[in-house]
Design a protein around this motif. Structure first.
Motif, PDB file in Angstrom:
ATOM      1  N   PRO A 199      22.559 -50.136  34.908  1.00 55.67           N
ATOM      2  CA  PRO A 199      23.282 -50.146  36.184  1.00 55.67           C
ATOM      3  C   PRO A 199      22.853 -51.228  37.167  1.00 55.67           C
ATOM      4  O   PRO A 199      23.536 -51.447  38.164  1.00 55.67           O
ATOM      5  N   GLY A 200      21.782 -51.935  36.896  1.00 58.02           N
ATOM      6  CA  GLY A 200      21.364 -53.015  37.774  1.00 58.02           C
ATOM      7  C   GLY A 200      22.267 -54.231  37.702  1.00 58.02           C
ATOM      8  O   GLY A 200      22.329 -55.024  38.642  1.00 58.02           O
ATOM      9  N   PHE A 201      22.990 -54.385  36.567  1.00 60.61           N
ATOM     10  CA  PHE A 201      23.858 -55.555  36.432  1.00 60.61           C
ATOM     11  C   PHE A 201      25.138 -55.294  35.644  1.00 60.61           C
ATOM     12  O   PHE A 201      25.977 -56.175  35.533  1.00 60.61           O
ATOM     13  N   ALA A 202      25.311 -54.099  35.086  1.00 60.61           N
ATOM     14  CA  ALA A 202      26.489 -53.821  34.258  1.00 60.61           C
ATOM     15  C   ALA A 202      27.082 -52.454  34.595  1.00 60.61           C
ATOM     16  O   ALA A 202      26.370 -51.551  35.031  1.00 60.61           O
ATOM     17  N   ASN A 203      28.383 -52.314  34.352  1.00 66.05           N
ATOM     18  CA  ASN A 203      29.037 -51.029  34.596  1.00 66.05           C
ATOM     19  C   ASN A 203      29.280 -50.244  33.306  1.00 66.05           C
ATOM     20  O   ASN A 203      29.991 -49.246  33.310  1.00 66.05           O
ATOM     21  N   GLU A 204      28.679 -50.673  32.181  1.00 66.20           N
ATOM     22  CA  GLU A 204      28.892 -49.980  30.908  1.00 66.20           C
ATOM     23  C   GLU A 204      28.433 -48.532  30.994  1.00 66.20           C
ATOM     24  O   GLU A 204      27.327 -48.236  31.451  1.00 66.20           O
ATOM     25  N   ILE A 205      29.301 -47.642  30.512  1.00 65.79           N
ATOM     26  CA  ILE A 205      28.980 -46.221  30.408  1.00 65.79           C
ATOM     27  C   ILE A 205      29.152 -45.831  28.945  1.00 65.79           C
ATOM     28  O   ILE A 205      30.059 -46.322  28.265  1.00 65.79           O
ATOM     29  N   ILE A 206      28.247 -44.990  28.456  1.00 66.69           N
ATOM     30  CA  ILE A 206      28.342 -44.475  27.087  1.00 66.69           C
ATOM     31  C   ILE A 206      28.581 -42.978  27.155  1.00 66.69           C
ATOM     32  O   ILE A 206      27.874 -42.254  27.866  1.00 66.69           O
ATOM     33  N   TYR A 207      29.577 -42.512  26.378  1.00 66.22           N
ATOM     34  CA  TYR A 207      29.885 -41.094  26.236  1.00 66.22           C
ATOM     35  C   TYR A 207      29.248 -40.635  24.926  1.00 66.22           C
ATOM     36  O   TYR A 207      29.561 -41.174  23.866  1.00 66.22           O
ATOM     37  N   LEU A 208      28.353 -39.659  25.014  1.00 66.03           N
ATOM     38  CA  LEU A 208      27.584 -39.214  23.851  1.00 66.03           C
ATOM     39  C   LEU A 208      28.120 -37.890  23.316  1.00 66.03           C
ATOM     40  O   LEU A 208      28.335 -36.947  24.084  1.00 66.03           O
ATOM     41  N   TYR A 209      28.297 -37.839  21.994  1.00 65.64           N
ATOM     42  CA  TYR A 209      28.820 -36.661  21.298  1.00 65.64           C
ATOM     43  C   TYR A 209      27.874 -36.251  20.176  1.00 65.64           C
ATOM     44  O   TYR A 209      27.014 -37.018  19.762  1.00 65.64           O
ATOM     45  N   GLU A 210      28.136 -35.046  19.662  1.00 68.00           N
ATOM     46  CA  GLU A 210      27.367 -34.517  18.531  1.00 68.00           C
ATOM     47  C   GLU A 210      28.323 -33.765  17.615  1.00 68.00           C
ATOM     48  O   GLU A 210      29.291 -33.168  18.077  1.00 68.00           O
ATOM     49  N   THR A 211      28.043 -33.805  16.322  1.00 72.19           N
ATOM     50  CA  THR A 211      28.744 -32.950  15.374  1.00 72.19           C
ATOM     51  C   THR A 211      27.797 -32.568  14.247  1.00 72.19           C
ATOM     52  O   THR A 211      26.958 -33.364  13.836  1.00 72.19           O
ATOM     53  N   ASN A 212      27.948 -31.334  13.773  1.00 67.90           N
ATOM     54  CA  ASN A 212      27.195 -30.904  12.586  1.00 67.90           C
ATOM     55  C   ASN A 212      28.168 -30.367  11.539  1.00 67.90           C
ATOM     56  O   ASN A 212      27.808 -29.582  10.683  1.00 67.90           O
ATOM     57  N   SER A 213      29.413 -30.813  11.654  1.00 70.39           N
ATOM     58  CA  SER A 213      30.460 -30.413  10.723  1.00 70.39           C
ATOM     59  C   SER A 213      31.170 -31.669  10.227  1.00 70.39           C
ATOM     60  O   SER A 213      32.245 -32.027  10.706  1.00 70.39           O
ATOM     61  N   LEU A 214      30.547 -32.335   9.275  1.00 69.62           N
ATOM     62  CA  LEU A 214      31.068 -33.600   8.762  1.00 69.62           C
ATOM     63  C   LEU A 214      31.934 -33.391   7.526  1.00 69.62           C
ATOM     64  O   LEU A 214      31.615 -32.561   6.678  1.00 69.62           O
ATOM     65  N   GLU A 215      33.011 -34.157   7.454  1.00 64.55           N
ATOM     66  CA  GLU A 215      33.889 -34.135   6.288  1.00 64.55           C
ATOM     67  C   GLU A 215      34.050 -35.576   5.803  1.00 64.55           C
ATOM     68  O   GLU A 215      34.383 -36.455   6.600  1.00 64.55           O
ATOM     69  N   LYS A 216      33.806 -35.807   4.512  1.00 66.65           N
ATOM     70  CA  LYS A 216      33.943 -37.144   3.938  1.00 66.65           C
ATOM     71  C   LYS A 216      35.422 -37.536   3.938  1.00 66.65           C
ATOM     72  O   LYS A 216      36.283 -36.741   3.585  1.00 66.65           O
ATOM     73  N   VAL A 217      35.710 -38.769   4.360  1.00 68.20           N
ATOM     74  CA  VAL A 217      37.072 -39.297   4.352  1.00 68.20           C
ATOM     75  C   VAL A 217      37.271 -40.055   3.040  1.00 68.20           C
ATOM     76  O   VAL A 217      36.436 -40.887   2.668  1.00 68.20           O
ATOM     77  N   LEU A 218      38.366 -39.749   2.328  1.00 69.00           N
ATOM     78  CA  LEU A 218      38.607 -40.385   1.021  1.00 69.00           C
ATOM     79  C   LEU A 218      38.800 -41.890   1.146  1.00 69.00           C
ATOM     80  O   LEU A 218      38.245 -42.657   0.370  1.00 69.00           O
ATOM     81  N   GLU A 219      39.603 -42.329   2.095  1.00 70.03           N
ATOM     82  CA  GLU A 219      39.823 -43.755   2.327  1.00 70.03           C
ATOM     83  C   GLU A 219      39.580 -44.048   3.804  1.00 70.03           C
ATOM     84  O   GLU A 219      40.526 -44.126   4.586  1.00 70.03           O
ATOM     85  N   PRO A 220      38.316 -44.215   4.186  1.00 71.10           N
ATOM     86  CA  PRO A 220      38.005 -44.400   5.614  1.00 71.10           C
ATOM     87  C   PRO A 220      38.518 -45.736   6.151  1.00 71.10           C
ATOM     88  O   PRO A 220      38.702 -46.692   5.403  1.00 71.10           O
ATOM     89  N   LYS A 221      38.736 -45.751   7.461  1.00 66.55           N
ATOM     90  CA  LYS A 221      39.107 -46.990   8.140  1.00 66.55           C
ATOM     91  C   LYS A 221      37.987 -47.994   7.924  1.00 66.55           C
ATOM     92  O   LYS A 221      36.812 -47.635   7.932  1.00 66.55           O
ATOM     93  N   PRO A 222      38.334 -49.263   7.753  1.00 68.35           N
ATOM     94  CA  PRO A 222      37.284 -50.269   7.515  1.00 68.35           C
ATOM     95  C   PRO A 222      36.524 -50.610   8.795  1.00 68.35           C
ATOM     96  O   PRO A 222      37.030 -50.420   9.911  1.00 68.35           O
ATOM     97  N   LEU A 223      35.326 -51.120   8.617  1.00 70.58           N
ATOM     98  CA  LEU A 223      34.549 -51.648   9.737  1.00 70.58           C
ATOM     99  C   LEU A 223      35.282 -52.845  10.327  1.00 70.58           C
ATOM    100  O   LEU A 223      36.123 -53.455   9.664  1.00 70.58           O
ATOM    101  N   ASP A 224      34.947 -53.190  11.562  1.00 72.71           N
ATOM    102  CA  ASP A 224      35.466 -54.425  12.133  1.00 72.71           C
ATOM    103  C   ASP A 224      35.044 -55.570  11.221  1.00 72.71           C
ATOM    104  O   ASP A 224      33.988 -55.520  10.573  1.00 72.71           O
ATOM    105  N   GLU A 225      35.844 -56.637  11.177  1.00 72.22           N
ATOM    106  CA  GLU A 225      35.584 -57.721  10.228  1.00 72.22           C
ATOM    107  C   GLU A 225      34.263 -58.439  10.467  1.00 72.22           C
ATOM    108  O   GLU A 225      33.713 -59.059   9.556  1.00 72.22           O
ATOM    109  N   ASP A 226      33.713 -58.328  11.664  1.00 70.83           N
ATOM    110  CA  ASP A 226      32.429 -58.974  11.967  1.00 70.83           C
ATOM    111  C   ASP A 226      31.281 -57.968  12.045  1.00 70.83           C
ATOM    112  O   ASP A 226      30.237 -58.249  12.619  1.00 70.83           O
ATOM    113  N   GLU A 227      31.486 -56.798  11.442  1.00 72.18           N
ATOM    114  CA  GLU A 227      30.490 -55.722  11.525  1.00 72.18           C
ATOM    115  C   GLU A 227      29.967 -55.386  10.126  1.00 72.18           C
ATOM    116  O   GLU A 227      30.747 -55.177   9.196  1.00 72.18           O
TER     117      GLU A 227
END
Length: 181
Positions: A114-142
């Protein structure tokens, strides 16, 4: 507290990028003097603590260019324009881990610098994961590598600074305070 407020008298845009914008504001200080504030504008981000059935946390290992090193972090990503954090977090969970969930718990939000940026992070949790058969791809530079770690293993990586970012350290502290082992 209004008596600390700084009144903006002029804003100059310095840079408009893909992730951030930078501006310099001329401000009138509470004591009547003038000053400048360099401000990084960021659309906000989400982060998620994905917990597996065997009580491990899924982390992503990735290179961070500003630091010139690789860090181990909880999955996270930038909000897209007009996108709600609840949608962004599901997209990022799928892109970065190949999982989705229908049981998402919002924990909190916090400002990163907050001293120089307005970035805010929204934090979540899950303990109920389901595998995705064809997941969305990562960003091309990630590029990421998945890791599943216990709280104890994560704490050891904090000690070696392989986990060295605030959102991930906050997440581990949150889980410890909840009694996760």
């Amino acid at each position: 507290m209004k008596h600390f407020e700084e009144k903006t008298t002029n804003t100059q845009s310095i840079f408009n990028g893909k992730v951030i914008d930078v501006q310099v504001d001329d401000v009138l200080l509470p004591n009547g003097k003038n000053s400048k504030r360099e401000i990084v504008k960021h659309p906000g981000a989400v982060a998620i603590i994905p917990i597996t059935q065997d009580n491990k946390i899924i982390f992503v290992k990735q290179y961070r260019k500003p630091l010139e090193k690789t860090l181990i972090e909880i999955p996270a990503g930038k909000l897209e324009e007009g996108e709600s954090p609840d949608i962004t977090v599901l997209r990022e969970l799928e892109e970065e881990t190949g999982y989705t969930t229908n049981q998402l718990q919002y924990i909190t939000s916090f400002y990163t610098s907050p001293g120089f940026a307005n970035e805010i992070i929204y934090l979540y949790e899950t303990n109920s994961l389901e595998k995705v058969l064809e997941p969305k791809p990562l960003d091309e530079d990630e590029f990421v590598e998945l890791m599943e770690l216990s709280i104890g293993e994560a704490e050891k990586l904090i000690a070696t600074q392989e986990i060295h970012d605030a959102k991930t350290m906050y997440a581990i502290l949150y889980l410890k305070n909840k009694g996760m082992r």
